[in-house]
Design a protein around this motif. Sequence first.
Motif, PDB file in Angstrom:
ATOM      1  N   HIS A   3       0.988  -0.938  -0.016  1.00  0.00           N
ATOM      2  CA  HIS A   3      -0.003  -0.020  -0.109  1.00  0.00           C
ATOM      3  C   HIS A   3       0.774   1.127   0.108  1.00  0.00           C
ATOM      4  N   GLU A   4       0.610   2.123  -0.779  1.00  0.00           N
ATOM      5  CA  GLU A   4       1.253   3.470  -0.893  1.00  0.00           C
ATOM      6  C   GLU A   4       0.325   4.606  -0.389  1.00  0.00           C
ATOM      7  N   PHE A   5       0.883   5.476   0.204  1.00  0.00           N
ATOM      8  CA  PHE A   5      -0.126   6.713   0.848  1.00  0.00           C
ATOM      9  C   PHE A   5       0.764   7.591   1.078  1.00  0.00           C
ATOM     10  N   GLU A  11       2.234  13.908  16.551  1.00  0.00           N
ATOM     11  CA  GLU A  11       3.190  13.853  17.701  1.00  0.00           C
ATOM     12  C   GLU A  11       2.216  13.370  18.978  1.00  0.00           C
ATOM     13  N   TRP A  12       2.487  12.353  19.553  1.00  0.00           N
ATOM     14  CA  TRP A  12       1.741  12.218  21.121  1.00  0.00           C
ATOM     15  C   TRP A  12       2.820  12.999  21.817  1.00  0.00           C
ATOM     16  N   ARG A  13       2.232  14.100  22.755  1.00  0.00           N
ATOM     17  CA  ARG A  13       3.048  14.733  23.529  1.00  0.00           C
ATOM     18  C   ARG A  13       2.794  14.420  24.790  1.00  0.00           C
ATOM     19  N   GLY A  14       3.760  13.349  25.193  1.00  0.00           N
ATOM     20  CA  GLY A  14       3.812  13.078  26.491  1.00  0.00           C
ATOM     21  C   GLY A  14       5.071  13.272  26.836  1.00  0.00           C
ATOM     22  N   PRO A  15       5.666  12.575  28.096  1.00  0.00           N
ATOM     23  CA  PRO A  15       6.956  13.091  28.555  1.00  0.00           C
ATOM     24  C   PRO A  15       8.086  12.895  27.520  1.00  0.00           C
ATOM     25  N   ALA A  16       7.894  11.754  26.962  1.00  0.00           N
ATOM     26  CA  ALA A  16       8.803  11.351  25.862  1.00  0.00           C
ATOM     27  C   ALA A  16       7.955  11.296  24.500  1.00  0.00           C
ATOM     28  N   PRO A  17       8.287  12.183  23.557  1.00  0.00           N
ATOM     29  CA  PRO A  17       7.464  12.055  22.321  1.00  0.00           C
ATOM     30  C   PRO A  17       7.477  11.183  21.378  1.00  0.00           C
ATOM     31  N   TYR A  18       6.392  10.756  20.867  1.00  0.00           N
ATOM     32  CA  TYR A  18       6.077   9.793  19.970  1.00  0.00           C
ATOM     33  C   TYR A  18       5.523  10.162  18.512  1.00  0.00           C
ATOM     34  N   TYR A  19       6.132   9.815  17.339  1.00  0.00           N
ATOM     35  CA  TYR A  19       5.696  10.248  16.303  1.00  0.00           C
ATOM     36  C   TYR A  19       5.080   9.106  15.612  1.00  0.00           C
ATOM     37  N   PHE A  20       3.907   9.571  14.784  1.00  0.00           N
ATOM     38  CA  PHE A  20       3.206   8.613  14.121  1.00  0.00           C
ATOM     39  C   PHE A  20       2.736   9.323  12.840  1.00  0.00           C
ATOM     40  N   VAL A  21       2.306   8.344  11.997  1.00  0.00           N
ATOM     41  CA  VAL A  21       1.659   8.690  10.562  1.00  0.00           C
ATOM     42  C   VAL A  21       0.285   7.897  10.557  1.00  0.00           C
ATOM     43  N   PRO A  22      -0.790   8.499  10.528  1.00  0.00           N
ATOM     44  CA  PRO A  22      -2.188   7.773  10.422  1.00  0.00           C
ATOM     45  C   PRO A  22      -2.400   7.033   9.000  1.00  0.00           C
ATOM     46  N   VAL A  23      -2.584   5.815   8.873  1.00  0.00           N
ATOM     47  CA  VAL A  23      -3.061   5.110   7.941  1.00  0.00           C
ATOM     48  C   VAL A  23      -4.375   5.676   7.344  1.00  0.00           C
ATOM     49  N   PRO A  24      -4.734   5.835   6.068  1.00  0.00           N
ATOM     50  CA  PRO A  24      -5.629   6.321   5.619  1.00  0.00           C
ATOM     51  C   PRO A  24      -6.850   5.099   5.737  1.00  0.00           C
ATOM     52  N   ASP A  25      -8.230   5.452   6.062  1.00  0.00           N
ATOM     53  CA  ASP A  25      -9.140   4.709   6.257  1.00  0.00           C
ATOM     54  C   ASP A  25      -9.402   3.514   5.051  1.00  0.00           C
ATOM     55  N   GLU A  26      -9.213   4.002   3.873  1.00  0.00           N
ATOM     56  CA  GLU A  26      -9.402   2.913   2.845  1.00  0.00           C
ATOM     57  C   GLU A  26      -8.362   1.865   2.885  1.00  0.00           C
ATOM     58  N   ASP A  27      -6.986   2.269   3.302  1.00  0.00           N
ATOM     59  CA  ASP A  27      -5.881   1.244   3.275  1.00  0.00           C
ATOM     60  C   ASP A  27      -6.135   0.403   4.535  1.00  0.00           C
ATOM     61  N   VAL A  28      -6.804   0.857   5.738  1.00  0.00           N
ATOM     62  CA  VAL A  28      -6.902   0.092   6.942  1.00  0.00           C
ATOM     63  C   VAL A  28      -7.772  -1.022   6.666  1.00  0.00           C
ATOM     64  N   ALA A  30      -8.144  -2.618   3.798  1.00  0.00           N
ATOM     65  CA  ALA A  30      -7.262  -3.574   3.184  1.00  0.00           C
ATOM     66  C   ALA A  30      -6.496  -4.250   4.108  1.00  0.00           C
ATOM     67  N   LEU A  31      -5.848  -3.493   4.736  1.00  0.00           N
ATOM     68  CA  LEU A  31      -4.741  -4.233   5.704  1.00  0.00           C
ATOM     69  C   LEU A  31      -5.405  -5.108   6.664  1.00  0.00           C
ATOM     70  N   LYS A  32      -6.616  -4.878   7.271  1.00  0.00           N
ATOM     71  CA  LYS A  32      -7.332  -5.721   8.280  1.00  0.00           C
ATOM     72  C   LYS A  32      -7.840  -6.814   7.334  1.00  0.00           C
ATOM     73  N   ALA A  33      -8.263  -6.891   6.251  1.00  0.00           N
ATOM     74  CA  ALA A  33      -8.782  -7.985   5.488  1.00  0.00           C
ATOM     75  C   ALA A  33      -7.573  -8.978   5.323  1.00  0.00           C
ATOM     76  N   ALA A  34      -6.281  -8.284   4.882  1.00  0.00           N
ATOM     77  CA  ALA A  34      -5.265  -9.266   4.645  1.00  0.00           C
ATOM     78  C   ALA A  34      -4.596  -9.750   5.810  1.00  0.00           C
ATOM     79  N   ALA A  35      -4.757  -9.139   6.976  1.00  0.00           N
ATOM     80  CA  ALA A  35      -4.161  -9.737   8.029  1.00  0.00           C
ATOM     81  C   ALA A  35      -5.120 -10.985   8.812  1.00  0.00           C
TER      82      ALA A  35
END
Length: 314
Positions: A3-5, A11-28, A30-35
Amino acid sequence: MEHEFSGEVIEWRGPAPYYFVPVPDEDVAALKAAASAAGHNSWGMLPIRARLGSTEWKTSLWSKDGGYLLPLKDGVRKPQGLDAGDTVDLQLTFEAPARKPMRRTTAKRVPVPRTPGSREPVTDEQLTIVPANEASWEDLQAVFGAGDPGRCWCQRFRMLPKESWDSEGPEELGARLRDQTACGDRKAQETSGLIAYLDGEPVGWCAVAPRADHPRLLRDFRVPWLGRNEDRTDPTVWAVTCFVTRAGYRRRGISRALARATVPFARARGAQAIEGYPDLVDGGSVGTLAMFTAAGFTEVSRPGNRRVVLRINF
């Protein structure tokens, strides 16, 4: 399955920052179906290969509010100068696992035969201690076994707000540890612990990583902070947070050897200091005072009657 997107870094602003990229709903979807088709529980963390430009790494998608978040670790994000709000082009590849996924109880293993000398202390020379990414995931599973370590998966100090062992479950917590250690990936830029071998058998584990990588340690655990003026987000201060010795090999000095090995391990990865927080009553998974002092740690503070903060400055 690929999947390309394009997505925005958050950023989750906790004491230690975590960075994420949300996966688009349409790809979610398909990924759940494959899993699901591959027999993987898609409600938990989903092992994945991610590519950003020319950089490719193994990680796991985090399940959140019915969707997925792709964690963007610093080893990938910082060299490309990415920060919250930036848009990135990503490629995800999900490959059906060749073996069955972890169950709520860890995989069965052959019991270790007990010999008359099984209580004899081992020396550093008898042990081979390697970074976790140089060991296999199956070896780490063998060390943890099916007791309490196999329920926590060394995530006590790493869970996010409102998370618990029961809410996340051992399968998801195990997947997080596998991502943190990068077991089996000798080229991984980061790993989070050490594994000890005796005569080729995996016998011990020690968690050691930057202190700021432990949200619950920074947020809820008072011991490291009472009476101290510390920058909790300083990435150059590392922490030794957990020891596990495999059943059949306990009380032979394996954890002491692992404690000693944390010092060169952290220093070689840029640490300016390393800390431990032993329990004076029973040691438990956090280690004992004697274990740390034998490794060269010195006492910094004693917050209460039970816990000690020990440290080495490089």
